[in-house]
Design an enzyme around this catalytic site. Structure first.
Site, PDB file in Angstrom:
ATOM      1  N   LYS A   3     -33.826 -45.559 -21.539  1.00  0.00           N
ATOM      2  CA  LYS A   3     -34.656 -44.514 -20.937  1.00  0.00           C
ATOM      3  C   LYS A   3     -33.830 -43.853 -19.843  1.00  0.00           C
ATOM      4  O   LYS A   3     -33.355 -44.508 -18.922  1.00  0.00           O
ATOM      5  CB  LYS A   3     -35.928 -45.117 -20.343  1.00  0.00           C
ATOM      6  CG  LYS A   3     -36.757 -44.132 -19.527  1.00  0.00           C
ATOM      7  CD  LYS A   3     -37.960 -44.824 -18.898  1.00  0.00           C
ATOM      8  CE  LYS A   3     -38.714 -43.879 -17.987  1.00  0.00           C
ATOM      9  NZ  LYS A   3     -39.878 -44.542 -17.356  1.00  0.00           N
ATOM     10  N   ASP A 100     -50.647 -44.203 -16.769  1.00  0.00           N
ATOM     11  CA  ASP A 100     -50.092 -43.208 -17.692  1.00  0.00           C
ATOM     12  C   ASP A 100     -50.024 -43.784 -19.102  1.00  0.00           C
ATOM     13  O   ASP A 100     -49.028 -43.630 -19.812  1.00  0.00           O
ATOM     14  CB  ASP A 100     -48.708 -42.754 -17.228  1.00  0.00           C
ATOM     15  CG  ASP A 100     -48.294 -41.431 -17.868  1.00  0.00           C
ATOM     16  OD1 ASP A 100     -49.186 -40.689 -18.334  1.00  0.00           O
ATOM     17  OD2 ASP A 100     -47.089 -41.139 -17.892  1.00  0.00           O
TER      18      ASP A 100
END
Length: 293
Positions: A3, A100
């Site tokens: 990521k 989220d």
């Protein structure tokens, strides 16, 4: 899997630190495992276990891939996400609100086991704290609970709302915001509620699941539980522990859901607990914060 945080994000370093701190303290089969990280100049990277099937949105919302998924696999993914949330909300050393939870933050391993990822927006709660308030909302429109999007109030029930959206997406094979260019409902939540209200909830089902008619009761139950997670008022939503019980125990009676909070095509009004109405425009935007931290 690597990521890479955006160089342009002023919140990148804070999110990077938050994710590393949290993920290093928690371990569960349905949470991603961090192998390492790297900071070099403006580059910030986190290295996870390799996930050959990428993320849930990539897999489910590609027709060629989606048709390969039988209902049993989808149900396993729903249950796995719920188990990961249960660990975060109740059994980890830290009570964590993800804030989220969405399809792109659910990674899939080689056996299609779901792994909750991206803890950059997460918040830690003390065990005796029920909810908190912030004017720095973070998350993704469409998955955000109404009390969080409108009033900055978040709790474990905020994650439950996001989970409800995910359940409907997994059952239907459609993104919550995939209705914007069509007539009628503006989003999947509104669409599912309209069908439920007309005793046609099964029409939410992905047409590719027609061969799963033998599991139709379980599929209907998932739609029912998903709508319960989308209740307008946080206190009316089940805990994730209750959700797991409802999914596993098919003999357990389920309460009738009330109309969820959603944005319609002709009205952008949310009904709040104090009886007042406020306007809120929804789209697919993902953000690190509405206001600067």
């Amino acid at each position: 899997m690597v990521k890479v945080l955006s160089r342009r994000s002023v919140q990148g370093l804070l999110e990077f630190k938050t994710e590393l701190i949290l993920i290093s303290k928690i371990q569960h089969v349905n949470l991603v495992k961090v192998l390492g990280f790297c900071i070099h100049g403006d580059e910030k990277m986190i290295i996870y276990d390799y996930m050959p099937n990428k993320s849930l949105d990539f897999f489910f919302f590609c027709p060629a891939k989606r048709e390969l998924l039988i209902w049993d696999t989808r149900f396993t993914i729903i249950e796995g996400i719920a188990q990961g949330l249960l660990y975060l909300h109740k059994y980890s050393r830290l009570r964590i609100i993800h804030r989220d939870l969405k399809a792109s933050n659910i990674l899939l391993d080689e056996k299609m086991n779901p792994k909750i990822s991206n803890f950059g927006m997460a918040k830690i709660f003390k065990q005796n704290v029920i909810e908190a308030n912030t004017n720095k909302c973070a998350g993704t429109y469409g998955y955000m609970a109404p009390e969080y999007a409108m009033q900055g109030i978040y709790s474990i029930k905020s994650d439950v709302y996001s989970f409800g959206v995910l359940v409907l997406e997994i059952v239907s094979g459609r993104k919550n915001n995939s209705f914007q260019n069509e007539e009628g409902p503006l989003n999947l939540v509104e669409y599912a509620w309209e069908l439920w209200s007309n005793n046609a909830a099964i029409e939410v089902m992905d047409p590719m699941l027609k061969s799963s008619r033998s599991r139709i009761d379980q599929l209907k139950r998932c739609i029912h539980v998903g709508l319960l997670c989308l209740e307008n008022h946080a206190t009316d939503r089940p805990t994730i522990e209750d959700v797991i019980s409802m999914l596993k125990n098919e003999m357990m009676p389920l309460p009738m859901p009330n109309c969820p909070a959603f944005v319609t095509r002709n009205s952008t009004v949310y009904e709040l607990e104090n009886g007042k109405s406020e306007k809120f425009s929804a789209n697919g935007l993902s953000m690190s914060a509405i206001d600067g931290r």
